[in-house]
Design a protein around this motif. Structure first.
Motif, PDB file in Angstrom:
ATOM      1  N   UNK A  66       1.600  -7.224   5.840  1.00  0.00           N
ATOM      2  CA  UNK A  66       1.210  -5.821   5.961  1.00  0.00           C
ATOM      3  C   UNK A  66       0.770  -5.235   4.630  1.00  0.00           C
ATOM      4  N   UNK A  67       1.226  -5.827   3.520  1.00  0.00           N
ATOM      5  CA  UNK A  67       0.859  -5.333   2.200  1.00  0.00           C
ATOM      6  C   UNK A  67       1.053  -6.453   1.193  1.00  0.00           C
ATOM      7  N   UNK A  68       0.211  -6.459   0.153  1.00  0.00           N
ATOM      8  CA  UNK A  68       0.344  -7.485  -0.874  1.00  0.00           C
ATOM      9  C   UNK A  68      -0.276  -7.008  -2.175  1.00  0.00           C
ATOM     10  N   UNK A  69       0.323  -7.433  -3.280  1.00  0.00           N
ATOM     11  CA  UNK A  69      -0.216  -7.175  -4.617  1.00  0.00           C
ATOM     12  C   UNK A  69      -0.278  -8.507  -5.356  1.00  0.00           C
ATOM     13  N   UNK A  70      -1.417  -8.814  -5.930  1.00  0.00           N
ATOM     14  CA  UNK A  70      -1.634 -10.111  -6.562  1.00  0.00           C
ATOM     15  C   UNK A  70      -2.124  -9.911  -7.983  1.00  0.00           C
ATOM     16  N   UNK A 285     -14.568  -5.072  -1.878  1.00  0.00           N
ATOM     17  CA  UNK A 285     -13.746  -4.128  -1.125  1.00  0.00           C
ATOM     18  C   UNK A 285     -14.036  -4.269   0.366  1.00  0.00           C
ATOM     19  N   UNK A 286     -12.970  -4.353   1.151  1.00  0.00           N
ATOM     20  CA  UNK A 286     -13.096  -4.535   2.606  1.00  0.00           C
ATOM     21  C   UNK A 286     -12.261  -3.479   3.311  1.00  0.00           C
ATOM     22  N   UNK A 287     -12.864  -2.805   4.273  1.00  0.00           N
ATOM     23  CA  UNK A 287     -12.141  -1.894   5.148  1.00  0.00           C
ATOM     24  C   UNK A 287     -12.501  -2.233   6.583  1.00  0.00           C
ATOM     25  N   UNK A 288     -11.482  -2.458   7.419  1.00  0.00           N
ATOM     26  CA  UNK A 288     -11.749  -2.823   8.814  1.00  0.00           C
ATOM     27  C   UNK A 288     -10.494  -2.622   9.648  1.00  0.00           C
ATOM     28  N   UNK A 289     -10.617  -2.870  10.926  1.00  0.00           N
ATOM     29  CA  UNK A 289      -9.472  -2.828  11.828  1.00  0.00           C
ATOM     30  C   UNK A 289      -8.535  -3.968  11.463  1.00  0.00           C
ATOM     31  N   UNK A 311      -7.019 -10.558  -9.282  1.00  0.00           N
ATOM     32  CA  UNK A 311      -6.136  -9.485  -8.828  1.00  0.00           C
ATOM     33  C   UNK A 311      -6.540  -9.125  -7.402  1.00  0.00           C
ATOM     34  N   UNK A 312      -5.570  -8.636  -6.651  1.00  0.00           N
ATOM     35  CA  UNK A 312      -5.865  -8.214  -5.278  1.00  0.00           C
ATOM     36  C   UNK A 312      -4.858  -7.172  -4.834  1.00  0.00           C
ATOM     37  N   UNK A 313      -5.314  -6.285  -3.972  1.00  0.00           N
ATOM     38  CA  UNK A 313      -4.460  -5.278  -3.361  1.00  0.00           C
ATOM     39  C   UNK A 313      -4.767  -5.235  -1.873  1.00  0.00           C
ATOM     40  N   UNK A 314      -3.739  -5.469  -1.056  1.00  0.00           N
ATOM     41  CA  UNK A 314      -3.896  -5.497   0.398  1.00  0.00           C
ATOM     42  C   UNK A 314      -2.978  -4.445   0.998  1.00  0.00           C
ATOM     43  N   UNK A 315      -3.504  -3.643   1.892  1.00  0.00           N
ATOM     44  CA  UNK A 315      -2.683  -2.613   2.529  1.00  0.00           C
ATOM     45  C   UNK A 315      -3.126  -2.449   3.971  1.00  0.00           C
ATOM     46  N   UNK A 320      -5.423   0.112  10.427  1.00  0.00           N
ATOM     47  CA  UNK A 320      -6.571  -0.166   9.569  1.00  0.00           C
ATOM     48  C   UNK A 320      -6.134  -0.968   8.357  1.00  0.00           C
ATOM     49  N   UNK A 321      -7.016  -1.816   7.877  1.00  0.00           N
ATOM     50  CA  UNK A 321      -6.721  -2.667   6.723  1.00  0.00           C
ATOM     51  C   UNK A 321      -7.656  -2.317   5.580  1.00  0.00           C
ATOM     52  N   UNK A 322      -7.092  -2.322   4.375  1.00  0.00           N
ATOM     53  CA  UNK A 322      -7.875  -2.096   3.165  1.00  0.00           C
ATOM     54  C   UNK A 322      -7.571  -3.239   2.206  1.00  0.00           C
ATOM     55  N   UNK A 323      -8.596  -3.958   1.786  1.00  0.00           N
ATOM     56  CA  UNK A 323      -8.434  -5.093   0.880  1.00  0.00           C
ATOM     57  C   UNK A 323      -9.361  -4.929  -0.315  1.00  0.00           C
ATOM     58  N   UNK A 324      -8.835  -5.246  -1.483  1.00  0.00           N
ATOM     59  CA  UNK A 324      -9.626  -5.155  -2.709  1.00  0.00           C
ATOM     60  C   UNK A 324      -9.353  -6.411  -3.543  1.00  0.00           C
ATOM     61  N   UNK A 325     -10.416  -7.141  -3.873  1.00  0.00           N
ATOM     62  CA  UNK A 325     -10.294  -8.383  -4.637  1.00  0.00           C
ATOM     63  C   UNK A 325     -11.098  -8.277  -5.936  1.00  0.00           C
ATOM     64  N   UNK A 326     -10.456  -8.611  -7.043  1.00  0.00           N
ATOM     65  CA  UNK A 326     -11.131  -8.682  -8.344  1.00  0.00           C
ATOM     66  C   UNK A 326     -11.469 -10.153  -8.595  1.00  0.00           C
ATOM     67  N   UNK A 327     -12.739 -10.493  -8.589  1.00  0.00           N
ATOM     68  CA  UNK A 327     -13.141 -11.895  -8.581  1.00  0.00           C
ATOM     69  C   UNK A 327     -14.136 -12.218  -9.687  1.00  0.00           C
ATOM     70  N   UNK A 328     -14.212 -13.511  -9.997  1.00  0.00           N
ATOM     71  CA  UNK A 328     -15.233 -14.061 -10.885  1.00  0.00           C
ATOM     72  C   UNK A 328     -15.590 -15.447 -10.371  1.00  0.00           C
ATOM     73  N   UNK A 329     -16.722 -15.957 -10.846  1.00  0.00           N
ATOM     74  CA  UNK A 329     -17.049 -17.354 -10.620  1.00  0.00           C
ATOM     75  C   UNK A 329     -16.016 -18.217 -11.332  1.00  0.00           C
ATOM     76  N   UNK A 330     -15.955 -19.478 -10.951  1.00  0.00           N
ATOM     77  CA  UNK A 330     -15.041 -20.389 -11.617  1.00  0.00           C
ATOM     78  C   UNK A 330     -15.400 -20.570 -13.089  1.00  0.00           C
ATOM     79  N   UNK A 331     -16.670 -20.332 -13.452  1.00  0.00           N
ATOM     80  CA  UNK A 331     -17.074 -20.433 -14.855  1.00  0.00           C
ATOM     81  C   UNK A 331     -16.832 -19.135 -15.625  1.00  0.00           C
TER      82      UNK A 331
END
Length: 469
Positions: A66-70, A285-289, A311-315, A320-331
């Protein structure tokens, strides 16, 4: 009396070297802080794909996140999960709590493997795994299962997804006698035959190289859990570019406004990519059912596209779901071009949509035999139902089949239509679950038509093989 002051002593000081140098993974489970969920905290040395591995373990245990912090900067992985059981409550079973800790620390406990995939464990050394991808069409799964039956192959387990006119399937097959395994020469013949089935009615303009069948024998040992199979289905769908389907909003479900006079409001998935230049990240950023396995689907897609989640924040709240991912390429590079951002957006939308089936779920249980899946899917096809997703497994002598179906014309399936089928099937036990919220009205002519009568007449010849679920 002179007051004596002692220096402050941090109780975590003694554990600091252990946190820095070892152990490799520490799991803390807190069942007291929150009333409605269990909190799981993970500290570990970081590696690429670790977040996905942890999410897979929790998903395999049918737990809802239901919730996560990474956070995984500086080579250390720190994560907090808020978990609920299948009933939406906190986890009170101590055995499950112990399994969570053991499974994460040991990176997938072997007992969990056997429990999750007992249908495969019952046929050691006799199974061959094959993968199929291609352009989908009505009745294709029926044609595939019929071809395998004609080749005297027993389908022990199969999982199929259909999305944006693409099909991906992973199947485990054995010889019908179950005495000897299928040798490599015969396996090549099976591959050629299935490839011909997949490429039927396919022109060169349809990119025929996407219609293929290939052995996946090496996967038989690697696919230890259901999420591993589903991860492979995600990869197969990605390989045939199902994200390049018709441009449209991703509708994951329907919700009512509470009034009969109000129009239906669709909760659409919204995916966006932004740049955080000062920190050197791209933010997805993702917002959906909200739904089960949503975090697994999105994390799986980003990981398989070779992006690192720092980093990531899931709620999730109010459905409704809200997801946020801080990403980079592997390089270490961010997403710099608009074309790359658009591709990631499309792939995440496809990952959200693949598992969502607007239709009816049919569950059938039968004594397993060669050709059973072929017979069932043929009856569905001949009565105008298209299979969107299929899961079939064998447990001992029983075959458990689950199908998500819709009207072949694309309309929603009338539940009264299905209920009449269920009534008229008599001794054949069929479980029906509607997974849509709105059923479109059908014409009077169609409402008088009895699909149950037609199905009953066609299934009668093998109805004695069905048993109660």
């Amino acid at each position: 009396m002179k007051r004596v002051c002692w220096p402050y002593y941090d109780p975590d000081f003694d554990s600091l070297p252990e946190r820095i140098h070892g152990p490799a993974c520490r799991v803390t489970i807190d069942n007291e802080s929150l009333e409605d969920c269990t909190v799981v905290k993970i500290d570990s040395v970081n590696k690429q794909g670790l977040l996905l591995e942890v999410v897979q373990v929790l998903t395999d245990m049918n737990l809802t996140i239901s919730k996560s912090y990474v956070s995984s900067d500086a080579g250390w992985f720190m994560d907090v999960f808020h978990l609920k059981d299948e009933l939406g409550s906190k986890i009170t079973d101590q055995r499950i709590i112990n399994c969570i800790q053991q499974a994460i620390v040991a990176n997938r406990d072997t007992t969990l493997k056997a429990k999750a995939r007992n249908s495969l464990e019952s046929h050691p050394g006799r199974l061959k795994a094959i993968e199929m991808t291609g352009k989908d069409r009505p009745g294709l799964l029926s044609e595939i299962s019929a071809a395998l039956a004609d080749l005297h192959c027993n389908i022990v387990e199969a999982h199929s997804w259909s999305h944006n006119a693409r099909l991906a399937c992973v199947a485990y097959i054995s010889d019908q006698s179950m005495e000897t395994p299928i040798d490599d020469l015969r396996l090549h013949a099976i591959e050629d035959h299935l490839t011909t089935v997949l490429r039927a009615n396919t022109t060169w303009d349809d990119n025929a190289n996407q219609q293929e069948v290939k052995p996946a024998g090496i996967l038989l040992e690697k696919l230890g859990t259901m999420t591993n199979v589903e991860r492979r289905l995600h990869q197969l769908m990605l390989s045939v570019r199902d994200f390049d389907g018709p441009s449209r909003a991703v509708i994951v479900n329907s919700i009512t406004t509470g009034s009969d006079s109000d129009d239906e409001e669709r909760k659409k998935a919204s995916v966006s990519i932004e740049s955080c230049n000062e920190k050197g990240y791209s933010i997805a950023t993702i917002q959906c059912k909200d739904r089960r396995k949503l975090m697994f689907d999105t994390v799986c897609t980003l990981t398989d596209m070779q992006y690192v989640i720092f980093h990531a924040s899931i709620d999730s709240r109010g459905g409704c779901a809200y997801q946020e991912y801080f990403i980079r390429h592997m390089d270490g590079c961010t997403l710099n071009t608009e074309s790359e951002k658009e591709r990631v957006i499309k792939c995440l939308e496809a990952a959200i949509e693949r598992r969502v089936c607007e239709g009816v779920r049919l569950e059938l249980c039968a004594y397993n035999r060669v050709g059973l899946l072929s017979d069932i899917t043929r009856v569905l096809r001949e009565n105008g139902l298209a299979v969107l997703r299929a899961d079939t497994e064998t447990h001992g002598e029983k075959a458990v089949n689950a199908f998500y179906v819709r009207d072949i014309s694309g309309n929603n399936v009338d539940m009264n239509f299905i209920k009449s089928m269920k009534r008229e099937m008599g001794a054949i036990d069929l479980a029906v679950k509607d997974v849509t919220t709105v059923i479109r009205p059908t014409s009077s002519e169609r409402s008088k038509f009895s699909i149950g009568y037609m199905l009953k007449s066609q299934i009668e010849r093998f109805s004695h093989n069905f048993i109660a679920i």
